[in-house]
Design a protein around this motif. Sequence first.
Motif, mmCIF file in Angstrom:
data_model
loop_
_atom_site.group_PDB
_atom_site.id
_atom_site.type_symbol
_atom_site.label_atom_id
_atom_site.label_comp_id
_atom_site.label_asym_id
_atom_site.label_seq_id
_atom_site.Cartn_x
_atom_site.Cartn_y
_atom_site.Cartn_z
ATOM 1 N N GLN A 74 -23.817 7.328 52.931
ATOM 2 C CA GLN A 74 -22.650 8.156 52.055
ATOM 3 C C GLN A 74 -23.088 9.414 52.118
ATOM 4 O OE1 GLN A 74 -22.139 6.123 48.336
ATOM 5 N NE2 GLN A 74 -21.510 3.996 49.491
ATOM 6 N N LYS A 75 -24.342 9.922 51.666
ATOM 7 C CA LYS A 75 -24.555 11.217 51.655
ATOM 8 C C LYS A 75 -24.318 11.908 52.975
ATOM 9 C CE LYS A 75 -28.608 10.626 49.669
ATOM 10 N NZ LYS A 75 -29.879 10.866 49.206
ATOM 11 N N ALA A 76 -24.814 11.359 54.099
ATOM 12 C CA ALA A 76 -24.665 11.758 55.255
ATOM 13 C C ALA A 76 -23.100 12.343 55.683
ATOM 14 C CB ALA A 76 -25.037 10.889 56.547
ATOM 15 N N ASP A 77 -22.254 11.346 55.177
ATOM 16 C CA ASP A 77 -20.750 11.533 55.423
ATOM 17 C C ASP A 77 -20.394 12.750 54.670
ATOM 18 O OD1 ASP A 77 -18.065 10.597 56.166
ATOM 19 O OD2 ASP A 77 -17.759 10.462 54.180
ATOM 20 N N VAL A 78 -20.885 12.974 53.358
ATOM 21 C CA VAL A 78 -20.467 14.159 52.476
ATOM 22 C C VAL A 78 -20.885 15.204 53.150
ATOM 23 C CG1 VAL A 78 -20.872 15.296 50.367
ATOM 24 C CG2 VAL A 78 -20.519 12.849 50.333
ATOM 25 N N ALA A 79 -22.163 15.169 53.560
ATOM 26 C CA ALA A 79 -22.811 16.508 54.201
ATOM 27 C C ALA A 79 -22.353 16.828 55.762
ATOM 28 C CB ALA A 79 -24.346 16.334 54.389
ATOM 29 N N ASP A 80 -21.709 15.948 56.365
ATOM 30 C CA ASP A 80 -20.922 16.126 57.696
ATOM 31 C C ASP A 80 -19.806 16.845 57.501
ATOM 32 O OD1 ASP A 80 -21.871 15.589 60.802
ATOM 33 O OD2 ASP A 80 -19.815 14.995 60.612
ATOM 34 N N ARG A 81 -18.977 16.341 56.376
ATOM 35 C CA ARG A 81 -17.888 17.022 56.155
ATOM 36 C C ARG A 81 -17.933 18.674 55.841
ATOM 37 N NH1 ARG A 81 -13.825 13.343 55.234
ATOM 38 N NH2 ARG A 81 -14.435 11.014 55.230
ATOM 39 N N GLN A 82 -19.042 18.882 55.123
ATOM 40 C CA GLN A 82 -19.387 20.368 54.749
ATOM 41 C C GLN A 82 -19.761 20.982 55.883
ATOM 42 O OE1 GLN A 82 -22.537 19.337 51.880
ATOM 43 N NE2 GLN A 82 -21.335 19.723 49.956
ATOM 44 N N VAL A 83 -20.676 20.413 56.709
ATOM 45 C CA VAL A 83 -20.931 21.112 58.082
ATOM 46 C C VAL A 83 -19.902 21.343 58.747
ATOM 47 C CG1 VAL A 83 -22.136 20.990 60.153
ATOM 48 C CG2 VAL A 83 -23.301 20.229 58.071
ATOM 49 N N HIS A 84 -18.782 20.609 58.857
ATOM 50 C CA HIS A 84 -17.441 20.704 59.516
ATOM 51 C C HIS A 84 -16.967 21.993 59.244
ATOM 52 C CE1 HIS A 84 -13.906 19.738 62.201
ATOM 53 N NE2 HIS A 84 -13.532 19.652 61.069
ATOM 54 N N LYS A 85 -16.573 21.952 57.795
ATOM 55 C CA LYS A 85 -15.851 23.171 57.395
ATOM 56 C C LYS A 85 -16.521 24.479 57.657
ATOM 57 C CE LYS A 85 -13.762 20.349 53.668
ATOM 58 N NZ LYS A 85 -13.923 20.209 51.927
ATOM 59 N N ILE A 86 -17.883 24.331 57.693
ATOM 60 C CA ILE A 86 -18.648 25.487 58.017
ATOM 61 C C ILE A 86 -18.531 25.940 59.399
ATOM 62 C CG2 ILE A 86 -20.754 26.873 58.146
ATOM 63 C CD1 ILE A 86 -21.553 24.984 55.660
ATOM 64 N N LYS A 87 -18.708 25.116 60.331
ATOM 65 C CA LYS A 87 -18.286 25.392 61.491
ATOM 66 C C LYS A 87 -17.026 25.824 61.702
ATOM 67 C CE LYS A 87 -22.235 22.767 63.430
ATOM 68 N NZ LYS A 87 -22.513 21.722 64.469
ATOM 69 N N ARG A 88 -15.940 25.110 61.149
ATOM 70 C CA ARG A 88 -14.465 25.488 61.302
ATOM 71 C C ARG A 88 -14.252 26.963 61.033
ATOM 72 N NH1 ARG A 88 -10.380 24.461 64.660
ATOM 73 N NH2 ARG A 88 -8.277 24.786 63.389
ATOM 74 N N ARG A 89 -14.945 27.485 59.927
ATOM 75 C CA ARG A 89 -14.659 28.647 59.389
ATOM 76 C C ARG A 89 -15.315 29.842 60.395
ATOM 77 N NH1 ARG A 89 -16.066 26.772 54.057
ATOM 78 N NH2 ARG A 89 -18.203 27.745 54.446
ATOM 79 N N ALA A 90 -16.393 29.287 60.887
ATOM 80 C CA ALA A 90 -17.117 30.298 61.827
ATOM 81 C C ALA A 90 -16.173 30.202 63.262
ATOM 82 C CB ALA A 90 -18.335 29.742 62.352
ATOM 83 N N PHE A 91 -15.464 29.275 63.362
ATOM 84 C CA PHE A 91 -14.617 29.457 64.745
ATOM 85 C C PHE A 91 -13.420 30.223 64.588
ATOM 86 C CE2 PHE A 91 -10.727 27.617 67.058
ATOM 87 C CZ PHE A 91 -11.249 27.962 68.263
ATOM 88 N N LYS A 92 -12.843 30.233 63.272
ATOM 89 C CA LYS A 92 -11.787 31.036 63.055
ATOM 90 C C LYS A 92 -12.186 32.316 62.910
ATOM 91 C CE LYS A 92 -8.936 27.672 60.360
ATOM 92 N NZ LYS A 92 -8.320 27.181 59.039
ATOM 93 N N ILE A 123 -21.112 36.338 62.458
ATOM 94 C CA ILE A 123 -20.745 34.878 62.151
ATOM 95 C C ILE A 123 -22.094 34.155 62.072
ATOM 96 C CG2 ILE A 123 -19.993 32.800 63.421
ATOM 97 C CD1 ILE A 123 -18.062 34.682 64.762
ATOM 98 N N LEU A 124 -23.224 34.670 62.909
ATOM 99 C CA LEU A 124 -24.494 34.015 62.794
ATOM 100 C C LEU A 124 -25.080 34.117 61.306
ATOM 101 C CD1 LEU A 124 -25.933 34.500 66.304
ATOM 102 C CD2 LEU A 124 -25.204 32.232 65.269
ATOM 103 N N ARG A 125 -24.840 35.295 60.921
ATOM 104 C CA ARG A 125 -25.437 35.692 59.716
ATOM 105 C C ARG A 125 -24.727 34.728 58.439
ATOM 106 N NH1 ARG A 125 -24.088 40.777 59.446
ATOM 107 N NH2 ARG A 125 -25.934 41.546 60.546
ATOM 108 N N GLU A 126 -23.570 34.794 58.601
ATOM 109 C CA GLU A 126 -22.957 33.819 57.570
ATOM 110 C C GLU A 126 -23.253 32.210 57.567
ATOM 111 O OE1 GLU A 126 -20.739 34.634 55.177
ATOM 112 O OE2 GLU A 126 -21.244 36.924 55.523
ATOM 113 N N VAL A 127 -23.493 32.149 58.884
ATOM 114 C CA VAL A 127 -23.982 30.559 59.044
ATOM 115 C C VAL A 127 -25.164 30.133 58.460
ATOM 116 C CG1 VAL A 127 -24.340 28.686 60.577
ATOM 117 C CG2 VAL A 127 -22.270 30.034 61.029
ATOM 118 N N SER A 128 -26.095 31.328 58.871
ATOM 119 C CA SER A 128 -27.438 31.256 58.385
ATOM 120 C C SER A 128 -27.339 31.153 56.836
ATOM 121 C CB SER A 128 -28.232 32.534 58.792
ATOM 122 O OG SER A 128 -27.752 33.519 58.434
ATOM 123 N N LEU A 129 -26.469 31.826 56.107
ATOM 124 C CA LEU A 129 -26.792 31.751 54.571
ATOM 125 C C LEU A 129 -25.838 30.446 54.045
ATOM 126 C CD1 LEU A 129 -25.737 35.354 54.167
ATOM 127 C CD2 LEU A 129 -27.775 34.489 53.623
#
Length: 256
Positions: free
Chosen positions: A74-92, A103-109
């Motif tokens: 369940q925690k993995a599902d929550v974390a994966d949704r968060q990661v997806h949002k971060i990567k989606r923002r990076a793509f945009k 982009i890399l600086r933002e992702v690293s933070l």
Amino acid sequence: MEFKEVFEKYEALVAEVDKAFNKIAEQTDGGIKCGKGCSDCCHALFDLTLVEAVYLNHKFNEKYSGMERSDIMQKADVADRQVHKIKRRAFKASQAGSSATEILREVSLARVRCPLLNKDDLCAVYESRPLTCRIYGVPMNIGGEAHSCQKSGFAPGKSYPTMNMDTLQSKLMELSEELAASVNSSLRELPEVLVPASMALLTDYTPEYLGANTGEKVEKPAPAKAPSEACSTCNEDKSACATCNYSVELGAAPKQ
């Protein structure tokens, strides 16, 4: 599916990485501040290669079942949704023209709690943790630039023994190619797939998922070479150490 041979090679690489970590720790005079209960690296955003993901998945399913397993999933599902949002923002941001550096600086933070981090801030699969988790406390050479944990005691402008991440990543990719070849995968890009730890836990690595093929044989890649006894960072013998770029300055590119 059994991946005994590939897993043994991966575990041999893990042993070499642990040895290199200890060697660097001995040479840095208290620079590494890692200690029980420090979970800074457990909130960092990073991906796993295929061999790491399958190995972590295997060890997790081997160790956990019932409610314990369900809670972590369940925690993995929550974390994966968060990661997806971060990567989606990076793509945009990339589509909007932001530079790769920005982009890399933002992702690293970005901070995402690893689903394997328990309530006591300890790793639920510590003995089987990925390589990035194992070396987080030491200085790293990534693409010719030096990086280090902000909580460690390494000072900018000084030279320290450093882990060569590009070499390590190459070895992981070689092992991922061997894993794909061991099931005669029809998915040519399978060895290049990178996923966060959360997705590695959630994925069911079935023969179908891995594209296992009982038909025409896929050419098997050459076995990954074990690191030399020189300094555990490359395949060269000790004669190459004199010209090896083993130390870099934090905040500066390595000397050529």
